[in-house]
Scaffold this motif. Structure first.
Motif, PDB file in Angstrom:
ATOM      1  N   TYR A   1       0.838  -1.198   0.000  1.00  0.00           N
ATOM      2  CA  TYR A   1       0.000   0.000   0.000  1.00  0.00           C
ATOM      3  C   TYR A   1       0.875   1.252   0.000  1.00  0.00           C
ATOM      4  CZ  TYR A   1      -3.418   3.469   1.594  1.00  0.00           C
ATOM      5  OH  TYR A   1      -4.205   4.582   1.710  1.00  0.00           O
ATOM      6  N   GLY A   2       1.895   1.245   0.813  1.00  0.00           N
ATOM      7  CA  GLY A   2       2.820   2.378   0.879  1.00  0.00           C
ATOM      8  C   GLY A   2       3.464   2.652  -0.469  1.00  0.00           C
ATOM      9  N   ARG A   3       3.857   1.578  -1.140  1.00  0.00           N
ATOM     10  CA  ARG A   3       4.475   1.716  -2.459  1.00  0.00           C
ATOM     11  C   ARG A   3       3.487   2.241  -3.480  1.00  0.00           C
ATOM     12  NH1 ARG A   3       8.371  -3.286  -3.690  1.00  0.00           N
ATOM     13  NH2 ARG A   3      10.060  -2.514  -2.388  1.00  0.00           N
ATOM     14  N   LYS A   4       2.270   1.751  -3.383  1.00  0.00           N
ATOM     15  CA  LYS A   4       1.223   2.200  -4.301  1.00  0.00           C
ATOM     16  C   LYS A   4       1.008   3.699  -4.144  1.00  0.00           C
ATOM     17  CE  LYS A   4      -3.268   2.227  -3.759  1.00  0.00           C
ATOM     18  NZ  LYS A   4      -4.740   2.077  -3.778  1.00  0.00           N
ATOM     19  N   GLN A   5       0.897   4.161  -2.915  1.00  0.00           N
ATOM     20  CA  GLN A   5       0.694   5.586  -2.663  1.00  0.00           C
ATOM     21  C   GLN A   5       1.916   6.386  -3.124  1.00  0.00           C
ATOM     22  OE1 GLN A   5      -2.633   4.943  -2.133  1.00  0.00           O
ATOM     23  NE2 GLN A   5      -2.563   6.824  -0.956  1.00  0.00           N
ATOM     24  N   LEU A   6       3.080   5.836  -2.907  1.00  0.00           N
ATOM     25  CA  LEU A   6       4.314   6.500  -3.322  1.00  0.00           C
ATOM     26  C   LEU A   6       4.329   6.686  -4.832  1.00  0.00           C
ATOM     27  CD1 LEU A   6       7.228   7.509  -2.572  1.00  0.00           C
ATOM     28  CD2 LEU A   6       7.988   5.181  -2.979  1.00  0.00           C
ATOM     29  N   ARG A   7       3.973   5.629  -5.539  1.00  0.00           N
ATOM     30  CA  ARG A   7       3.941   5.698  -7.003  1.00  0.00           C
ATOM     31  C   ARG A   7       2.949   6.743  -7.480  1.00  0.00           C
ATOM     32  NH1 ARG A   7       6.895   2.380 -10.005  1.00  0.00           N
ATOM     33  NH2 ARG A   7       7.751   0.543  -8.987  1.00  0.00           N
ATOM     34  N   MET A   8       1.826   6.857  -6.781  1.00  0.00           N
ATOM     35  CA  MET A   8       0.842   7.872  -7.145  1.00  0.00           C
ATOM     36  C   MET A   8       1.411   9.268  -6.967  1.00  0.00           C
ATOM     37  SD  MET A   8      -2.648   6.154  -5.613  1.00  0.00           S
ATOM     38  CE  MET A   8      -3.546   7.681  -5.431  1.00  0.00           C
ATOM     39  N   ASP A   9       2.150   9.470  -5.883  1.00  0.00           N
ATOM     40  CA  ASP A   9       2.762  10.781  -5.645  1.00  0.00           C
ATOM     41  C   ASP A   9       3.801  11.100  -6.716  1.00  0.00           C
ATOM     42  OD1 ASP A   9       2.844  10.640  -1.970  1.00  0.00           O
ATOM     43  OD2 ASP A   9       1.225  11.034  -3.400  1.00  0.00           O
ATOM     44  N   ILE A  10       4.580  10.081  -7.088  1.00  0.00           N
ATOM     45  CA  ILE A  10       5.600  10.272  -8.115  1.00  0.00           C
ATOM     46  C   ILE A  10       4.937  10.580  -9.454  1.00  0.00           C
ATOM     47  CG2 ILE A  10       7.404   9.094  -9.459  1.00  0.00           C
ATOM     48  CD1 ILE A  10       8.091   7.545  -6.854  1.00  0.00           C
ATOM     49  N   GLU A  11       3.868   9.840  -9.743  1.00  0.00           N
ATOM     50  CA  GLU A  11       3.123  10.034 -10.987  1.00  0.00           C
ATOM     51  C   GLU A  11       2.573  11.454 -11.064  1.00  0.00           C
ATOM     52  OE1 GLU A  11       2.520   7.679 -13.582  1.00  0.00           O
ATOM     53  OE2 GLU A  11       1.749   9.499 -14.542  1.00  0.00           O
ATOM     54  N   ARG A  12       2.069  11.938  -9.940  1.00  0.00           N
ATOM     55  CA  ARG A  12       1.524  13.292  -9.876  1.00  0.00           C
ATOM     56  C   ARG A  12       2.601  14.321 -10.158  1.00  0.00           C
ATOM     57  NH1 ARG A  12      -2.370  12.066  -6.106  1.00  0.00           N
ATOM     58  NH2 ARG A  12      -0.791  11.945  -4.481  1.00  0.00           N
ATOM     59  N   ALA A  13       3.759  14.125  -9.567  1.00  0.00           N
ATOM     60  CA  ALA A  13       4.877  15.042  -9.784  1.00  0.00           C
ATOM     61  C   ALA A  13       5.292  15.009 -11.246  1.00  0.00           C
ATOM     62  CB  ALA A  13       6.057  14.672  -8.883  1.00  0.00           C
TER      63      ALA A  13
END
Lengths: 176, 84
Positions: B50-62
């Motif tokens: 879950y943490g990785r999934k959220q991290l990827r979303m943040d990276i994708e947003r950036a």
């Protein structure tokens, strides 16, 4: 790089800076190796995941050039994806990540758990994945103090444990 | 200390020697507890995923922002010239 209490906005700002600082170098490498922009973006995203997780490890020190380090991860990932190059990969041992075999947790299950208790999952993620200390965590989640945050942390962990255990009884697979 | 907290201590090896021994003894005979340990370990796997999934979303947003927003025009120029 110092990861301060990671509020979403500051994390996004951090990644924006890393794109500006490190992506051109990584992109140049990918282009040189015959890759395109999409591949460069893909690899860079993976590299940022690795970089973020690595920087939270206590043994990780700040004695490096951030840009060079991330580009190094990108190179490593490139060679790993294009194995016909048979290049020595000394970084392999240090990184031990990217395609983690054990982490194919069922996406469906994770979504179900998220649906039934996102706040709990976010709390657990903040502590175990982002490694927030209890003080920052209790502030971020609006607890009266560290003690009540700790109590809630264990309650949430128990809740998640019970839920996935229950769901496995009803044949929801844990792994993909 | 309830089971969840005990199991955490067991998993991260922070129990005192006595507590550790007690836990190991309990685990020998208590299958319910064995199950709890297993599912708590799996909970950690899920939390990490879950943490990785959220991290990827943040990276994708950036990534989205630097590749679309006006403020990052110079950046895009640099990238475009690399892949020309």
């Amino acid at each position: 790089m110092i990861i301060e209490p990671m509020i979403p906005q500051s994390r996004e700002a951090l990644f924006i800076r890393l794109y500006q600082d490190a992506f051109p170098g990584a992109a140049s490498f990918v282009k040189k190796m015959g890759g395109n922009l999409e591949e460069a973006k893909d690899i860079f995203q993976d590299a940022l995941v690795i970089y973020y997780e690595k920087s939270l490890e206590t043994a990780f020190t700040a004695n490096y050039n951030e840009q060079a380090y991330i580009t190094g991860i990108c190179k490593h990932l490139w060679y790993k994806r294009h194995r016909d190059l048979k290049v020595e990969l000394p970084l392999d041992e240090q990184l031990k990540l990217s395609e983690d075999k054990e982490l194919s947790v069922s996406v469906k299950l994770m979504q179900l758990v998220e649906l039934s208790g996102k706040k709990c999952l976010d709390l657990l993620k903040a502590f175990y994945y982002d490694q927030l200390n209890m003080k920052d965590l209790s502030q971020r989640f609006g607890f009266s103090g560290e003690r009540s945050a700790t109590v809630q942390k264990y309650k949430c962990l128990e809740k998640v444990r019970n839920e996935i255990q229950q769901r496995s009884l009803h044949k929801d697979d844990f792994y993909e | 200390m309830n089971d969840t907290q005990q199991i955490e201590g067991f998993l991260d090896r922070s129990l005192s020697p006595q507590e550790q021994l007690l836990m190991e003894a309990r685990l020998l005979i208590d299958t319910g507890l064995q199950e709890k340990v297993r599912w708590q370990q799996r909970s950690h796997e899920l939390i990490k995923a879950y943490g990785r999934k959220q991290l990827r979303m943040d990276i994708e947003r950036a990534q989205q922002r630097v590749f679309t927003e006006k403020a990052f025009g110079t950046f895009r120029q640099i990238i475009n010239s690399i892949f020309r």
